[in-house]
Design an enzyme around this catalytic site. Sequence first.
Site, short mmCIF file in Angstrom:
data_model
loop_
_atom_site.label_atom_id
_atom_site.label_comp_id
_atom_site.label_asym_id
_atom_site.label_seq_id
_atom_site.Cartn_x
_atom_site.Cartn_y
_atom_site.Cartn_z
N ASN A 88 10.44 -3.13 24.35
CA ASN A 88 10.90 -3.88 23.17
C ASN A 88 10.15 -5.21 23.18
O ASN A 88 10.45 -6.10 23.97
CB ASN A 88 12.42 -4.09 23.28
CG ASN A 88 12.99 -4.80 22.07
OD1 ASN A 88 12.25 -5.21 21.18
ND2 ASN A 88 14.30 -4.94 22.05
N ARG A 147 10.26 0.18 20.71
CA ARG A 147 11.20 -0.20 19.66
C ARG A 147 10.42 -0.92 18.57
O ARG A 147 9.77 -1.93 18.84
CB ARG A 147 12.27 -1.13 20.22
CG ARG A 147 13.22 -1.51 19.13
CD ARG A 147 14.28 -2.45 19.57
NE ARG A 147 15.18 -2.64 18.44
CZ ARG A 147 16.26 -3.36 18.46
NH1 ARG A 147 16.63 -3.93 19.57
NH2 ARG A 147 17.00 -3.48 17.40
N HIS A 196 18.91 -2.06 12.68
CA HIS A 196 19.85 -1.60 13.72
C HIS A 196 20.08 -0.08 13.66
O HIS A 196 21.06 0.41 14.19
CB HIS A 196 21.25 -2.25 13.57
CG HIS A 196 21.33 -3.67 13.98
ND1 HIS A 196 22.28 -4.52 13.47
CD2 HIS A 196 20.62 -4.40 14.86
CE1 HIS A 196 22.15 -5.72 14.00
NE2 HIS A 196 21.13 -5.67 14.85
N ARG A 242 22.80 -16.26 11.14
CA ARG A 242 22.35 -15.87 9.79
C ARG A 242 23.51 -15.93 8.81
O ARG A 242 24.63 -15.56 9.15
CB ARG A 242 21.79 -14.44 9.79
CG ARG A 242 20.53 -14.28 10.59
CD ARG A 242 19.96 -12.87 10.36
NE ARG A 242 18.94 -12.58 11.35
CZ ARG A 242 18.99 -11.54 12.18
NH1 ARG A 242 19.98 -10.67 12.12
NH2 ARG A 242 18.02 -11.36 13.05
N GLU A 244 20.63 1.29 22.67
CA GLU A 244 19.44 1.55 21.85
C GLU A 244 18.26 2.04 22.69
O GLU A 244 17.51 2.91 22.26
CB GLU A 244 19.05 0.27 21.10
CG GLU A 244 20.06 -0.09 20.02
CD GLU A 244 19.97 -1.53 19.58
OE1 GLU A 244 20.49 -2.41 20.30
OE2 GLU A 244 19.39 -1.78 18.53
#
Length: 398
Positions: free
Chosen positions: A7, A90, A179, A240, A385
């Site tokens: 990642n 990823r 996601h 955010r 993940e």
Amino acid sequence: MKILVINSGSSSLKYQLFDMESGKVLAKGGCERIGAGGSVTHKVPGRDNYTVEVDLPSHDKALEMVFSLLTDKEHGVISNVSEIDAVGHRVAHGGEKYKKSSLVDIEMINYLETIIPINPLHGPPAIKGMRACLRMIPTTPQVAVFDTSFYSDIEDYRYIYALPYEYYENDKIRRYGFHGTSHRYVSIKTAEALGVPVENLKMITCHLGNGSSITAIDGGRAIDTSMGFTPQEGIPMGTRSGNIDPTVIPYVMKKHGLTPDQMEDVLNRQSGLLGISGLSNDFRNLLAASQDGNGRATLALKMLANGIKKYIGSYMAELNGLDVLVFTAGIGENQYEIRRMTCENLDALGIVIDEEKNKNFERGVPFDITGKGSKVKVMIVPTDEEYMIALDTQRIVK
Ligand code: AMP
């Protein structure tokens, strides 16, 4: 089969090496501050963590360091990089072209370069990670697993924004969703835990972490999701804003003389739970502050729970029902308070949780917190993940 999952971020590169026969992690770690110093933390289950400060001017250098640690006499777990059977990357954004996990090749990298304008933060480092692997272990197959691909079946009336259509056609401005790897993994694990085929379930999965998103899944296929053109859309997140009236943006820019980059920084890094509370983006700090009577911390938590509630209601309408509501990721898995606040007064929708089970849940496994009289199952399901990326990589390479 041994699969290395990578990642790659703008100044970091995280890795996990899986043994697919046992499903176990052999080693994992992360390179930090790439391009501005450098350090690597390497973890092998059952051994002490090893951290080293080392100059990491580039992602190539970071990857070199990862390979050297994985094969190190003292800290390593393999004797040669040739023991790595495949690499899974990823990749946040697959654009409109990559609708499923795929083998990495030059054509893919060239396409991903063309969509950097719509993926400026995550695109370049992911490409650097793939290029570095192609250079350093060119004969090892590599697979890209896209966060957007779970949403490739979403229908156009759910992903098009009500803007002039040319913005979609010419500029590819549409909702993509993010996601996806987490939501897909959790949906599979939930079905397994319930012993029901995923094809027979209507689910809403709430991935609540520093970034948060909610997805409606019908029969294993995502039909709608809260994140959009970027991960900015949806519920309030750590830093955010999530959904706001878009007209606020030009108004604030004009009033405070902000440039587009400054405004983006406000929306991405100074808003959400941090912006509301003025205190922290971390749920743990906000909960502690709220319990100490801090009104703005309480406001942030209420806004988060209410944001999740609104998506649950609207997705139940889109799904025309619901079998399972799932909580996952840092906040969703660990914070019983957010689950309690979210599910409070949802009995009219058939959602009731068991307060005791919710509070005294078991960590690290799928856990049922459904309350008495609930028509909908409510579950906590840990996400993974990296393992999902490893599973996709194994399937494609085989
Ligand atoms: P993530 O982005 O999934 O790592 O989630 C980060 C958020 O989850 C932060 O707001 C943390 O407060 C919360 N979180 C992560 N781990 C824990 C934990 N073990 N206990 C409580 N909260 C946690």
